[in-house]
Structure formats: structure tokens, C-alpha cells
Design an enzyme around this catalytic site. Structure first.
Site, PDB file in Angstrom:
ATOM      1  N   LYS A 130       0.865  -1.193  -0.015  1.00  0.00           N
ATOM      2  CA  LYS A 130       0.139   0.063  -0.009  1.00  0.00           C
ATOM      3  C   LYS A 130       0.950   1.427   0.049  1.00  0.00           C
ATOM      4  O   LYS A 130       2.016   1.189   0.365  1.00  0.00           O
ATOM      5  CB  LYS A 130      -0.829  -0.109   1.277  1.00  0.00           C
ATOM      6  CG  LYS A 130      -2.014   1.017   1.073  1.00  0.00           C
ATOM      7  CD  LYS A 130      -3.124   0.000   0.320  1.00  0.00           C
ATOM      8  CE  LYS A 130      -4.434   0.871   0.099  1.00  0.00           C
ATOM      9  NZ  LYS A 130      -5.462   0.099  -0.533  1.00  0.00           N
ATOM     10  N   ASP A 170      -7.016   4.134  -4.611  1.00  0.00           N
ATOM     11  CA  ASP A 170      -7.689   3.957  -3.174  1.00  0.00           C
ATOM     12  C   ASP A 170      -8.298   5.430  -2.839  1.00  0.00           C
ATOM     13  O   ASP A 170      -8.457   6.127  -3.729  1.00  0.00           O
ATOM     14  CB  ASP A 170      -6.805   3.714  -2.162  1.00  0.00           C
ATOM     15  CG  ASP A 170      -7.477   3.038  -0.886  1.00  0.00           C
ATOM     16  OD1 ASP A 170      -7.823   1.725  -0.975  1.00  0.00           O
ATOM     17  OD2 ASP A 170      -7.550   3.825   0.136  1.00  0.00           O
TER      18      ASP A 170
END
Ligand code: NDP
Ligand code: 2IT
Length: 451
Positions: A130, A170
Site C-alpha cells: 500500500k 484508493d
């Protein structure tokens, strides 16, 4: 729980907290997985001796970097960028990029950790990562967003690549941001490859990637409901958020016959008792994706709806809740309100939207509850399909991608059933998802030696 299993959990957490102080979201995500997999680790002592879970909880690499840029007034701005490469046992690192003011190391590490198990569940060859920055595009001009993205990529590009690490979107990172990030990557690396997913359809993107997380969530929830003889038809559904995941979850639930009565953003929520329809949905897409407006405008456009500033939607009576905004958006009192309002199914579109207290209540009350790492995996799975199409230099039809997405969500559901059944027949999707995700990563790590 056996005493030695509890001792293992306690000493694991004590060490995790000692090594990672001040990272509450990371502690929360690890603890949930630990409780699910500890009994299995006790049954297979080699996993304990090889410290497999301890290794997964220590990211393989964390990159933190300065992101300097200039705003429209000519002022110099400094943000902090991150990429947490958690685990590469199953494939190249893969996971989204989040641009939001709240981004910090704890949030990046929890998301990369979750991603590792989620990607394992997808059945596709992807490791977990991430990234992001404490920068929020809200209120910025296109030029500011582009300059920020270019500066962010100027450092990130040396850590990623189509066979190394493949970022995607995201919170705060959608098609516009992926375009700017891709443009700068291509310029610096001097190559046109599938190093990012969520690309535009005309330049390497996959059909259905924008819809995939929300649609996949509904396909997963459909399977949960089907198992107990239910469906979306005629059900009242609460959706939180009004971004990528929320929009497409709401659209699919509506098309499956549900009455979707709420949407939200960080300022408040709208309640439309009549439910969304195609016309209202088209308005929401235009409002959020083209005009970049706020959800409160919905209540002005459609007077049957009411806007509740500063509130979350969980107090509205419903059958099904689809949290699609952010982590810890359903606390204990929200969970109590949902249960009181008749909610019988919570399927997570966001990552870790329910606090541990809320999850405990859902499980105690034996309602259908799926954790994000299972039910929102359709997004990253379709990113995996985009990677396959890029590698083969082909473009699949919408029907082909949708069929893959359906199959993958069914496979994830089946894995949850296999590993999540309790002695009374209740399906604990938390345990099922964590265990199924863990076993595949653990076995690969055993095979690959101490790295
Ligand atoms: P978007 O940026 O498109 O939308 C985010 C939405 O959530 C916005 O409505 C935003 O409101 C709201 N939101 C964000 N932060 C907060 C907050 N602190 N409190 C209340 N509301 C908030 O993001 P996505 O739809 O892509 O992501 C939503 C969730 O889904 C995240 O948890 C993400 O990690 C997860 N997810 C996303 C995937 C994807 O493919 N995009 C895949 C799997 C999971 P506002 O405009 O006011 O900020
Ligand atoms: O949380 C997630 O799974 C995502 N944001 C999507 C990641 C991806 O690589 O598509």
C-alpha cells in the site's frame, strides 16, 4: 481458547506493540488476523518455529519520502509519501495508493498487511503493498493535483515496476490521479508497461476496473444472502461513502432489486426513503466524478431526500449495510444501532470499516458479516486481470472481465465457507477469510526459505 494459544497471542501482541509503538490501526489489523490463525499455527508448529506470522507483520520494505510541490499561489508545499511493501511471497507487490490528510505510517502498514491476505484470497499471483501521502486532492485544482502526482512519482518510480510492485487507486486516487502518475512513470522509466492499474480504457486500462470493487462486493453479498435463502430483491440497503466503491456498490445493489436509501461523505449523509434509481444514480456519478461536488447537493436536487450534516447513516433502519467509506466508520454504538434497526447483513466495501467492538457484536448476534479483505477483493482482483491483459497486450470484453470477477468472488466465498464454519454451522467469514488468506501465503513462505 486453549491456554497456550492465548499465551501465543498475548506474547505476539506484546512484541508487536513494543516494536511498533503509536500505530493503532496496524495493531488492530494484525490482532484480528492473529486471533483467527493462532489455533492453526498451534496445530502446525513449523509455522510457529519459522515465525511466519511474525515475518508477515514486519513489512519487507517501507519507503518514506518527501514530496515537494508548488500550489497555484506559488507557495511551496511539503507532503510525506509512503510505499509499504508488505509481502511478495505470492507475486509482485500489489495495492492501492491513498491520498488523504489522515495518511500516516500506521494506516499504510495496516492497509498493506490487509492487502497481503486479500490478494492471496483472489487466487491471482499478487503480493501485498500500500502507498500514499498525507495530501488530499479535495479543493485542489487539476494543475495542483498533477504537480503533486508528478513529484510523488519522481521518487516512487524507482521502487515500482510491472514485475516488482504495481500500485493502483484508493481513497483520493481515481482515474485522474492514475493518469498523472502513469504519465510521469512512463517519462522517467522510458517504458510503457502495466506498472499501474486503474488506467484509462484507451491506454491499457481494463473494462470494469472502475466498477469492480463495488460490483464484486455485491456479488459476494449475493452469495452470503443466497446461502441463507435470501437476495437483494426488495431489501433496504445503507451505503456509506459516495466515492468509487460506494457509487458502484449502490448501483449494483439497486440493479439487483434493492432499495438503496443512503450515501455519505466526511461531512454527513443523505437519506432518500424512496431509494436510488437510474436517474438519481447518473446524477451522483456526475456530481462526484465530474463536478467533484458534495453529497449534500443530492438533497437539494431531490427534495424527497434529507441531508444530515455531521452524521453517519447507521441509525436508519435497514436489512443490509454496505460500509464503503473508510476504516473504523462503524463503532460499537453504530453496530448497536444497525442491529436495532433490523440489519441482518453487513458486507464491507471499505478496508476495516468496523471496529473490533462492532465486529464482536455482529458475530455474537450471528448476522451475516464479511470483512473487507474478502468482500472488497474484487477491485484488486480486476487490477490483477488488468495486469494479465497488459502482459498479453490484449483487451478483454466487459463480459469476459465480469465472468472472471464473478468466478473470483465465488471462489473467495467458497474459501470462507471452507475455513470459517463454526460448530453451530454459523459461517464466521472473518476467521474463514483470514485463515484461507494466511495458509496460501504461509505455505509459499515456507517453500521459499528464510527471506
Ligand atoms: P474515494 O476517494 O473514491 O471515496 C472515498 C469516500 O469515503 C468519499 O465519499 C469520502 O468522503 C469518504 N471518506 C473518506 N475518508 C473519510 C472519513 N475519514 N470519514 C468519512 N468519510 C470519509 O475512495 P474509494 O471509494 O476508492 O475507497 C473507499 C474505501 O474502499 C476505502 O476504505 C478504500 O481503502 C476501500 N477500497 C477501495 C478499493 C478501490 O478499488 N478503490 C478497493 C478495495 C477497497 P470525502 O469526499 O468527504 O472525503
Ligand atoms: O484496497 C484495495 O484493494 C485497493 N485499493 C485496490 C488495490 C489495487 O491494486 O487495485
Amino acid at each position: 481458547m486453549e491456554k497456550f494459544t492465548q499465551n501465543y497471542i498475548d506474547s505476539f501482541m506484546a512484541e508487536l506493540l513494543r516494536r511498533n509503538p503509536g500505530e493503532p490501526e496496524f495493531h488492530q489489523a494484525v490482532h484480528e488476523v492473529l486471533v483467527s490463525v493462532a489455533p492453526y499455527i498451534m496445530d502446525y508448529p513449523h509455522l510457529r518455529d519459522l515465525k511466519i506470522l511474525e515475518r508477515i507483520a514486519e513489512p519487507e520494505r517501507v519507503v518514506m519520502f518527501r514530496v515537494p510541490w508548488t500550489d497555484d499561489r506559488g507557495e511551496v508545499r511539503i507532503n510525506r509519501g509512503y510505499r509499504v511493501q508488505c509481502n511478495s511471497a505470492l507475486g509482485p507487490y500489489k495495492g492501492g495508493i491513498r491520498f488523504h490528510a489522515s495518511v500516516n505510517l500506521s494506516i499504510m502498514k495496516f492497509l498493506a498487511f490487509e492487502q497481503t491476505f486479500k490478494n492471496s484470497l483472489t487466487t491471482l499471483p499478487m503480493g501485498g503493498a500500500k502507498g500514499g501521502a498525507d495530501f488530499y486532492p479535495r479543493g485542489c485544482s487539476d494543475g495542483e493535483v498533477m504537480r503533486f502526482c508528478q513529484s510523488f512519482m519522481t521518487e516512487l518510480f524507482r521502487h515500482i515496476g510491472q514485475d516488482t510492485d504495481v500500485p493502483a487507486g484508493d481513497i483520493g486516487v481515481g482515474g485522474r490521479e492514475i493518469g498523472f502518475l502513469f504519465g510521469q512513470y512512463k517519462r522517467l522509466a522510458n517504458e510503457f508497461t502495466g506498472t499501474l492499474t486503474g488506467k484509462g480504457l484507451g491506454w491499457g486500462g481494463s473494462l470494469l476496473r472502475p466498477e469492480a470493487t463495488g460490483y464484486g462486493l455485491c456479488y459476494f453479498a449475493e452469495q452470503m444472502l443466497e446461502r441463507v435463502g435470501e437476495s437483494f430483491e426488495g431489501k433496504t440497503v445503507l451505503v456509506s461513502g459516495s466515492g468509487n466503491v460506494a457509487q458502484h456498490a449502490a448501483q449494483k445493489a439497486m440493479r439487483l432489486g434493492a432499495r438503496v436509501v443512503t450515501l455519505s461523505d466526511s461531512d454527513g449523509f443523505i437519506h432518500d426513503p424512496d431509494g436510488l434509481d437510474e436517474e438519481k444514480m447518473a446524477y451522483v456519478l456526475e456530481l462526484k466524478n465530474i463536478r467533484r461536488g458534495r453529497i449534500k447537493e443530492y438533497a437539494t436536487k431531490f427534495p424527497g431526500a434529507t441531508y444530515y450534516p455531521g452524521k453517519r447513516p447507521w441509525g436508519i433502519p435497514c436489512d443490509i449495510a454496505l460500509p464503503c467509506a473508510t476504516q473504523n466508520e462503524i463503532g460499537k454504538e453504530d453496530a448497536e444501532a444497525l442491529l436495532k434497526g433490523g440489519c441482518r447483513c453487513v458486507a464491507e466495501g471499505a478496508n476495516m470499516p468496523s471496529t473490533p467492538e462492532a465486529v464482536a457484536l455482529f458475530l455474537e448476534n450471528r448476522i451475516l458479516y464479511s470483512p473487507g479483505k474478502a468482500s472488497n477483493a474484487g477491485g484488486v482482483a480486476t487490477s490483477g486481470l488488468e495486469m494479465s491483459q497488459n502482459s498479453m497486450r490484449v483487451h478483454w470484453t466487459r463480459e469476459e472481465v465480469d465472468a472472471h470477477l464473478h468466478r473470483i468472488m465465488s471462489d473467495i466465498h467458497a474459501a470462507c465457507l471452507r475455513y470459517g464454519e463454526e460448530s453451530d454451522g454459523y459461517i464466521n467469514y472473518v476467521k474463514g477469510a483470514n485463515l484461507a488468506g494466511f495458509i496460501k501465503v504461509a505455505d509459499a513462505m515456507v517453500d521459499q526459505g528464510l527471506v
